[in-house]
Design an enzyme around this catalytic site. Structure first.
Site, short mmCIF file in Angstrom:
data_model
loop_
_atom_site.label_atom_id
_atom_site.label_comp_id
_atom_site.label_asym_id
_atom_site.label_seq_id
_atom_site.Cartn_x
_atom_site.Cartn_y
_atom_site.Cartn_z
N GLY A 77 1.48 20.17 73.76
CA GLY A 77 1.77 19.95 75.17
C GLY A 77 0.75 19.09 75.87
O GLY A 77 1.09 18.26 76.73
N GLN A 183 6.23 26.33 79.30
CA GLN A 183 6.48 27.75 79.52
C GLN A 183 7.96 28.07 79.77
O GLN A 183 8.32 29.24 79.87
CB GLN A 183 5.64 28.26 80.70
N SER A 203 5.69 22.38 73.65
CA SER A 203 4.66 22.80 72.69
C SER A 203 5.24 23.85 71.76
O SER A 203 5.86 24.82 72.21
CB SER A 203 3.45 23.38 73.43
N HIS A 205 3.81 26.17 69.73
CA HIS A 205 3.23 27.51 69.54
C HIS A 205 3.53 28.46 70.69
O HIS A 205 3.16 29.64 70.62
CB HIS A 205 1.72 27.42 69.29
N THR A 241 0.15 9.87 61.06
CA THR A 241 1.03 10.46 60.06
C THR A 241 1.74 11.67 60.64
O THR A 241 1.12 12.54 61.26
CB THR A 241 0.21 10.89 58.83
N CYS A 334 -6.62 28.01 78.31
CA CYS A 334 -7.49 26.84 78.29
C CYS A 334 -8.68 27.00 79.23
O CYS A 334 -9.60 26.20 79.20
CB CYS A 334 -6.70 25.59 78.68
#
Length: 392
Positions: A77, A183, A203, A205, A241, A334
């Site tokens: 994200g 979210q 994102s 996860h 990659t 974070c």
């Protein structure tokens, strides 16, 4: 409930990260070993990986109403937010971006960094519940606006912004609209055409997929320049990659969440009702829910305990709960670990003593009613212990 050593622990920090679903892990495994080829290689092993990437791209595009060519794979994200904002600024040459003080730091810090290049962030103030109103966005947009960037669901208080109405404002002003939907993806219906989005961040996860993988959706023909350069991957829009196992895992995780979205929503509503009823019974007027209660996702609950004797320190509350086997947070993952009050709680006008007494409970699909009861039981123990220990 999981076991760590001899202690039973319950995880209520799903807004920070989620465990990888076993079905997602199984889908990923072959691409670590058997089908390990580089998706940009021309041989058979490379082609096998490329087919998996393109199938995942089609799956993700279909789930948000996009075209596969509009999907760019990123590392998460934060990269997607950076790419959307910097790419739009670089392409338009305009000198302002419109956002809010409640955004994730992936947006706020990007906006602040751009000030060194002469870009001015314009911050739209939320209402007291944490919602950004479309008319305020309209007032903030000028002829110099390169992009509007506003999140869908706030990661700390769970409030839902009216994206469709904000998008109509942006369209009227001919300004691209980006939303961090980290979210909301997998928890709310997100269709880029219905919502009117030009950019969107995802994102893996946060939806029971792997860490280190994300998506930037970019509407075709929207002004944008790549901010990360390298090889020819992603149609030269993002060098590097490709993370084939991560891409496969993200697509599988998103697909599973989409299939079970309504089931999970009802489950979270049940858990939230159980939680608030128990909190009312145990704490009464000595606690409050921060942010909106109606225009909010049910799985994120931000609590404050400002009316206990002497007030409570949210950081100590979190640590005491951890000792009791409860994992919660006091804001974004974070920023946890800092001593500064939450910028989100400050942004909705909470007094410092209220903001500093707050914790975030974010529920997951595997949490149970029994987990909620255990949480409230331990919360009562901890609050009583801390209150007695606080000098009058």
């Amino acid at each position: 409930m999981s076991k760590t050593g001899d202690m039973q622990t319950i995880y209520f920090d799903h807004a920070a990260t989620t465990p990888v679903d076993q079905r997602v892990l199984e889908a990923m495994k072959p691409y670590f070993t058997e089908h390990f080829g580089n998706a940009n290689s021309a041989h058979q092993r490379g082609n096998k990986a490329k087919v998996a990437v393109e199938e995942a791209r089609e799956t993700i595009a279909g789930l948000i109403g996009a075209e596969p060519a509009e999907i760019i794979f990123t590392c998460g994200g934060t990269e997607s937010d950076n790419a959307a904002i910097k790419g739009a600024v670089n392409a338009t040459g305009k000198t302002e971006i419109v956002t809010s003080p409640l955004e994730h730091h992936a947006v706020l810090h990007t906006a602040e960094a751009l000030k060194r290049k002469g870009i001015r962030p314009v911050y739209v103030e939320p209402d007291a519940s944490g919602i950004i109103r479309p008319e305020k966005v309209s007032e903030a947009i000028t002829d110099h606006t390169a992009l509007v960037s506003l999140m869908h669901v706030n990661n700390e208080i769970g409030t839902i912004n009216p994206l469709k109405e904000i998008a109509e404002v942006c369209k009227a002003h001919r300004v691209p609209f980006h939303s961090d939907t980290v979210q909301s993806i997998g928890k709310l219906p997100v269709d880029v055409n219905e919502l009117g989005l030009d950019f969107l961040s995802i994102s893996g996860h946060k939806i029971y997929g792997p860490k280190g993988i994300g998506v930037l959706y970019m509407r075709h023909a929207t002004p944008w320049l790549p901010w990360m350069h390298g090889g020819s991957q992603e149609r030269r829009r993002r060098g590097g990659t490709l993370n084939v196992p991560g891409i496969v895992g993200l697509a599988k995780a998103f697909e599973l969440c989409a299939e079970q979205m309504e089931q999970h929503r009802m489950h979270f509503k049940q858990l939230r009702q159980r939680l608030t009823a128990a909190l009312d019974d145990k704490f009464g007027e000595h606690y409050q829910v921060n942010g909106a209660t109606e225009a909010a996702v049910p799985h994120i609950v931000n609590l404050a305990f400002p009316n206990t004797e002497g007030g409570l320190d949210g950081e100590m509350l979190l640590l005491n709960l951890d000792v009791e086997g409860i994992c919660v947070s006091n804001g974004s993952a974070c920023t946890s670990g800092t001593v500064e009050p939450s910028h989100v709680l400050d942004g909705i006008g909470l007094e410092p003593e209220v903001a500093n007494s707050s914790i975030r409970i974010s529920m997951g699909k595997d949490n149970t009613v029994e987990d909620i009861d255990f949480l409230v039981e331990k919360l009562e123990v901890v609050v009583n212990r801390m209150t007695k220990a606080t000098p009058a």
